[in-house]
Design a protein around this motif. Structure first.
Motif, PDB file in Angstrom:
ATOM      1  N   ARG A 193       3.355   5.265   3.837  1.00  0.00           N
ATOM      2  CA  ARG A 193       3.220   4.297   2.768  1.00  0.00           C
ATOM      3  C   ARG A 193       4.193   4.636   1.649  1.00  0.00           C
ATOM      4  O   ARG A 193       4.288   5.766   1.220  1.00  0.00           O
ATOM      5  CB  ARG A 193       1.790   4.311   2.207  1.00  0.00           C
ATOM      6  N   ASP A 209      -4.853  -0.491  -1.772  1.00  0.00           N
ATOM      7  CA  ASP A 209      -4.657  -0.517  -0.317  1.00  0.00           C
ATOM      8  C   ASP A 209      -5.886  -1.059   0.396  1.00  0.00           C
ATOM      9  O   ASP A 209      -5.793  -1.590   1.497  1.00  0.00           O
ATOM     10  CB  ASP A 209      -4.341   0.896   0.204  1.00  0.00           C
ATOM     11  N   TRP A 242       6.006  15.699   0.272  1.00  0.00           N
ATOM     12  CA  TRP A 242       4.936  14.778   0.632  1.00  0.00           C
ATOM     13  C   TRP A 242       5.394  13.751   1.649  1.00  0.00           C
ATOM     14  O   TRP A 242       6.377  13.050   1.461  1.00  0.00           O
ATOM     15  CB  TRP A 242       4.428  14.045  -0.615  1.00  0.00           C
ATOM     16  N   ARG A 287       5.589   3.566  -2.218  1.00  0.00           N
ATOM     17  CA  ARG A 287       5.251   2.830  -3.414  1.00  0.00           C
ATOM     18  C   ARG A 287       6.518   2.631  -4.217  1.00  0.00           C
ATOM     19  O   ARG A 287       7.376   3.493  -4.271  1.00  0.00           O
ATOM     20  CB  ARG A 287       4.218   3.605  -4.242  1.00  0.00           C
ATOM     21  N   SER A 316       3.271  10.795   3.626  1.00  0.00           N
ATOM     22  CA  SER A 316       1.962  10.233   3.921  1.00  0.00           C
ATOM     23  C   SER A 316       1.868   9.928   5.408  1.00  0.00           C
ATOM     24  O   SER A 316       2.875   9.708   6.067  1.00  0.00           O
ATOM     25  CB  SER A 316       1.735   8.971   3.095  1.00  0.00           C
ATOM     26  N   TRP A 325      -3.744   3.262  -6.413  1.00  0.00           N
ATOM     27  CA  TRP A 325      -3.034   2.732  -5.250  1.00  0.00           C
ATOM     28  C   TRP A 325      -3.947   2.652  -4.026  1.00  0.00           C
ATOM     29  O   TRP A 325      -3.915   1.695  -3.262  1.00  0.00           O
ATOM     30  CB  TRP A 325      -1.822   3.618  -4.948  1.00  0.00           C
ATOM     31  N   GLY A 354      -4.502   8.998   0.636  1.00  0.00           N
ATOM     32  CA  GLY A 354      -3.198   8.636   1.194  1.00  0.00           C
ATOM     33  C   GLY A 354      -2.047   8.877   0.240  1.00  0.00           C
ATOM     34  O   GLY A 354      -0.910   8.490   0.518  1.00  0.00           O
ATOM     35  N   TYR A 355      -2.332   9.514  -0.877  1.00  0.00           N
ATOM     36  CA  TYR A 355      -1.298   9.858  -1.868  1.00  0.00           C
ATOM     37  C   TYR A 355      -1.592  11.258  -2.384  1.00  0.00           C
ATOM     38  O   TYR A 355      -2.746  11.694  -2.382  1.00  0.00           O
ATOM     39  CB  TYR A 355      -1.310   8.861  -3.032  1.00  0.00           C
ATOM     40  N   PRO A 356      -0.559  11.951  -2.832  1.00  0.00           N
ATOM     41  CA  PRO A 356      -0.778  13.364  -3.205  1.00  0.00           C
ATOM     42  C   PRO A 356      -1.502  13.507  -4.545  1.00  0.00           C
ATOM     43  O   PRO A 356      -1.229  12.777  -5.498  1.00  0.00           O
ATOM     44  CB  PRO A 356       0.647  13.920  -3.311  1.00  0.00           C
TER      45      PRO A 356
END
Lengths: 534, 392
Positions: A417, B165, A411, A419, A413, B161, B83-85
């Motif tokens: 980004r 954002d 992955w 986390r 992004s 998340w 924006g995240y898997p």
């Protein structure tokens, strides 16, 4: 139709009978000193007692470091079930006494789950234990009371090369050497100066191994002075303010460890930084646990009769807490067991004198939480080359702390980004179960046995909180891996198959939206509509 | 406190829209609201996605639902939008091991084709070609050119998340204790952390939704049940992870684990026990039997976990997504136990109900609360939806 109107929901558990192969008034899990004492006490008071112990565990299971961190050092003899069984019987004379007292002893039998009706669970006919052995496969037995005496295991500790054969837990090393004579190794380096580490060093020495050194990250050892003297007399060097920086190895595994300043030839690296109560079965059964440094970690919360929050389940021995004097004297665990069994017998209406509860541990001799965090900081965080903390799922400390999606997702992004733990939205320390869902750390086939305490310490370090502020990463049944085919019930009641549905089997749930009535009443179900099952 | 994105508790402020419930439905709704520029706050009693939202089969193929077309449109876009898997993987093979199962599963074909989606009938040989772990016991199968599956854990966190954002907020470990109202308006949510003002309230609190609605005098009939799943160690990946059938739902995860559920549920009484235990039971064995039948060549694969989740169900098992009568600024949402896959679409529908008063892309008339207006008061007993203790 799924629901007989005014009757039962046929797709629910109502009326589904589990197949149960046996019953004991008292089921004891674990045949170490505590479990044996509980079984003998219970049988002596007239209870029907079943005593199960997963040892000797099959060679393949040992190879995967279940239930202990055997580190690939179980010798060929462990393939020989008969020899292993004999060795086990020889090592515990109490087993013969148990047979004589009429205890139903089942060795090589793992208990993978304990189940009792309670909040949100009410359909089982009795408290149940899931058992598995090579001859009978997987089956259920019922019990009135269970005493869990599953003992301890060892906290894992990552450093570069810790996956190499020869890196193993102290409990596992002693188990192989002392019980089975099956430890493949001659020269050990022990990590940690806890009482349990020092006792393991002495045990290994007594079984003919050389103990080259005991390594301690702290400036001074934390274990009892007399044990330190004995270990020193046995020829082991005490090396403080150091940790393992690298492993040298060949095809057979470890050949030496390197600290910051020296290279120590050895073929065993014995992890003794933290002996941990084996609470997997208790946690999976829903027993309430709490962190108690004086008892070496998460332990069941017990009442005055050694009962857990699940009243039919008691806990004794190391799984209920271990501390230096208890580790040195099996009599304490045995006294806990006799007390618990006497309480169980009294509850079940058996006559007999009460047995006093043994004393609880005094204050912890050192700051166990800080000690484990210090080891993880020194060994894991300061390691070169980012070793995997979770070996099964191959997750490093950095990946855990950055909540990196697992590598197989590849992955990236669009805007990079990132986390981190701070972004987990919560207050207070992050929950390890949340971490494992995101990073997969602890989700592999060893079921988190080698990484759980390390991750706890990592999260505590990162969040700058005490170790006990980080919740336990939960255990789930089966607490021993069970093959799908072997786990299938041996005699499933026909009702399961006749009424099985992938979801709830409600008559209107899957009717397409263009075909459903505008109003819903139970009476309206008299009109049947075809619906797809989900 | 460390590890904390939030202001101290005494300064928590309300929001234009407060969503009660940090499950997949509430988080998606909040994310869509934030995308629409709305100031939104999610209030969650525990951790986001901790309950059934994070512990389900991950399926995304709900062809019976008015939200189906939007579900199908959105899932392939979700990784990019969030924006995240999410680990979304398209398509599904459903395997029937006998004629009875085939007849049952064939009804899905009718539903899908009715809406212009493609399902192919597969012979046993074709199933085995597509599903390397399938065995000689295959009777027939279907290939869905839609649907698929995603990872529930990862998806709920992605929503949270992504919401952050966009400036949205999530308040965890905060139970709702009541509401403040003025006339036909909900003006604030009472919590252990104080009173949080709002212009609009969305209740999407899973099993708690009925109890919370009742505080506002709205009768949302719900009963809670417990359902169980199992997961095995990882196996080599099959070409398509979305494989189920034989009375099971589930998938092979992208990591390779087989995660499946199905079979009998248990009705439970949990109203007093939010955050209580979610015990699994020996049903693990019955599920294992059926997974080994579905994928015989995985019979050696070892189960490493089983778990249970609590699910709220409406009397007909269909969602309620509605702005109930009597309140100007209240939106109710329960997906009735089937919320994960539909979440991209349900969240958008809820957002539109809040901001526009109506859903532009789907006909939600079958999801109205008023369909229960003439429901028998003893509907749960009539349907046998009672816990073991209650039934005896």
């Amino acid at each position: 139709m799924n629901a007989g109107r005014g009757g039962v929901d046929l797709r629910s558990v109502a009326g589904k009978e589990l197949s149960i192969d046996g019953h004991a008034q008292l089921l004891v899990i674990g045949a170490g000193p505590a479990g044996l004492a509980a079984a003998l006490e219970g049988a002596g008071r007239g209870l029907s007692v079943m005593l199960v112990d997963e040892n000797p565990v099959p060679f393949e299971t040992m190879g995967e470091s279940v239930p202990l961190h055997f580190g690939g050092r179980a010798g060929g003899v462990v393939r020989n079930r008969n020899a292993m069984m004999e060795a086990m019987l020889d090592s515990a004379p109490g087993l013969a006494a148990a047979f004589d007292l009429g205890v139903e002893v089942r060795l090589g039998t793992a208990c993978w789950g304990l189940y009792a009706n309670g909040t949100n669970l009410g359909w089982m006919p009795a408290p149940l234990a899931g058992l598995a052995d090579e001859a009978n496969g997987t089956y259920l037995v019922s019990f009135d009371r269970a005493i869990v005496a599953t003992g301890r295991r060892d906290m894992g500790l990552a450093f570069p090369g810790w996956e190499t054969p020869g890196v193993m837990g102290a409990t596992a090393a002693v188990r192989l050497a002392a019980r089975y004579g099956a430890l493949e190794g001659r020269r050990a380096v022990v990590l940690g100066t806890t009482a349990e580490a020092l006792l393991a060093a002495l045990d290994l020495h007594a079984h003919g191994l050389a103990v080259a050194a005991v390594i301690e990250q702290a400036p001074a050892p934390v274990g009892p002075a007399d044990l330190l003297e004995q270990v020193s007399a046995a020829g082991a060097a005490l090396i403080c303010s150091e940790t393992v920086r690298a492993i040298e190895s060949d095809l057979n595994g470890v050949t030496a460890v390197r600290t910051g300043t020296q290279t120590l030839p050895c073929d065993l690296v014995v992890l003794g930084v933290g002996a941990v109560p084996m609470v997997d079965l208790l946690d999976a059964a829903g027993c309430r646990l709490g962190f108690d440094a004086a008892r070496s970690g998460y332990v069941p919360v017990l009442d005055g009769q050694a009962r857990t929050s699940v009243a039919v389940i008691q806990a004794v021995g190391d799984c209920a807490g271990l501390w230096p004097s208890k580790s040195r004297n099996a009599g304490i665990a045995e006294a806990e067991a006799r007390h618990a069994a006497a309480c169980a017998a009294a509850t079940l209406g058996m006559p007999g004198d009460a047995v006093a509860a043994p004393p609880a541990p005094g204050p912890a001799p050192y700051d166990l939480g800080a000690y484990r965090k210090d080891w993880v900081r020194a060994s894991v965080i300061e390691a070169a080359g980012e070793p995997y903390v979770c070996q099964c799922e191959e997750v490093t400390a950095r990946e855990i702390l950055e909540l990196r999606p697992p590598r197989y997702l590849d992955w990236n992004s669009a805007d990079n980004r990132r986390r981190s733990l701070e972004s987990l939205l919560g207050e207070g320390p992050p929950h390890p179960d949340q971490i494992k869902r995101l990073t997969r750390a602890g989700m592999g086939s060893c079921q988190g046995r080698r990484c759980r305490e390390q991750i706890q310490a990592l999260l505590a370090l990162q969040a700058a909180v005490p170790l006990d502020a980080v919740p336990l990463a939960g255990y789930r049944a089966p607490v021993r891996p069970l093959p799908l085919k072997a786990a299938a019930p041996r005699n499933e009641a026909p009702a399961f198959g006749e009424q099985w549905d992938s979801w709830f089997g409600m008559p209107r749930q899957w009717v397409p939206f263009w075909d459903v009535e505008g109003e819903y009443t139970v009476a309206g179900l008299a009109v049947e509509k075809p619906h797809a099952s989900e | 406190m460390p590890a904390n994105d939030h202001a101290p508790s005494d300064t928590v402020r309300g929001a234009a829209v407060i969503v009660v419930g940090g499950g997949v439905t509430g988080l998606s709704a909040a994310w869509w609201l934030a995308r629409a520029g709305v100031d939104v706050l999610v209030v969650e009693k525990g951790l986001v996605g901790w309950e059934a939202s994070g512990r389900n089969g991950g399926g995304c193929s709900h062809h019976h639902s008015p939200l189906f077309a939007e579900e199908q449109r959105l899932w392939p876009l979700m990784d990019q939008l969030l924006g995240y898997p999410t680990e979304f993987q398209p398509n599904r093979v459903r395997i029937a091991l006998n004629e009875r199962q085939l007849a049952l599963y064939s009804r899905a074909v009718v539903n899908a084709r009715h809406q212009g989606f493609r399902i192919d009938e597969l012979e046993a040989r074709q199933v085995r070609d597509l599903v390397p772990l399938a065995g000689d016991n295959v009777f027939a199968g279907h290939y869905y050119h839609f649907g698929g599956h995603a990872n529930p854990h990862r998806t709920v966190q992605a929503y949270a998340w992504a919401l952050q954002d966009l400036g949205g907020r999530v308040l965890q470990h905060t139970a709702v204790t009541g509401f403040a109202t003025e006339g036909g308006q909900v003006v604030a949510v009472e919590t252990a952390r104080g009173r949080l003002g709002c212009d609009h309230l969305v209740l999407a609190a899973g099993p708690q939704t009925g109890r919370l609605a009742e505080m506002l005098g709205v009768n949302l009939p719900l009963k809670v049940a417990r359902a169980e799943m199992i997961v095995t160690e990882a196996l080599p990946l099959m070409p398509l992870g979305g494989v189920d059938g034989n009375g099971l739902y589930g998938r092979q995860t992208l990591r390779g684990n087989l995660a499946y559920g199905g079979g009998p549920h248990e009705w439970v009484e949990t109203e007093e026990m939010p955050g209580g235990p979610r015990p699994a039971t020996p049903l693990m064995q019955n599920i294992a039997k059926r997974v080994a039948e579905l994928l015989p060549l995985a019979g050696h694969a070892r189960i490493i976990r089983s778990w249970a989740g609590l699910i709220e169900n409406t009397p007909d098992g269909r969602p309620v997504i509605d702005r109930p009568e009597g309140w100007d600024n209240l939106t109710l949402a329960t997906l009735s136990g089937v919320g994960f896959g539909l979440s991209p679409a349900s969240g958008r529908a809820i957002q539109q109900l809040v901001t526009d008063g109506a859903c532009s892309f789907a006909d939600l008339s079958t999801l109205r609360l008023s369909r229960f207006a003439r429901l028998e008061p003893d509907w749960a007993a009539l349907q046998g939806w009672q816990s073991a203790a209650m039934a005896s």
